[in-house]
Write a protein that holds these residues in place. Sequence first.
Motif: not given
Length: 105
Positions: A96-102
């Motif tokens: 979720t951290e990676m997806a939120n960044q994108i």
Amino acid sequence: MEDTQLMKGILEGCVLGIISRGETYGYEILTVMEQYGFESLGEGTLYPVLTRLNKKGLVSCRKAKSEFGPIRKYYSITEEGTTYLSAFKESFRHITEMANQILNE
């Protein structure tokens, strides 16, 4: 967008998280899930998840008579389930951290 596929991937972890709070049964799990916004989750979705968790050895199940009626299945998390839940939380946090960044750029 259809939420079904996305939801399918996180249900086991969420259900296991509820069971980790203490021994519980299906209807109680549904009630907690509804409190967190999972209104569309029904018995037809929950009970197969509980069966998979039990077959994987992540929860144990016992049958006992309910004060309010028929026999219920009560679920408890196993030691293996606790380990799995910890790994799930870390993976979920990371994804979720990676997806939120994108998605939030």
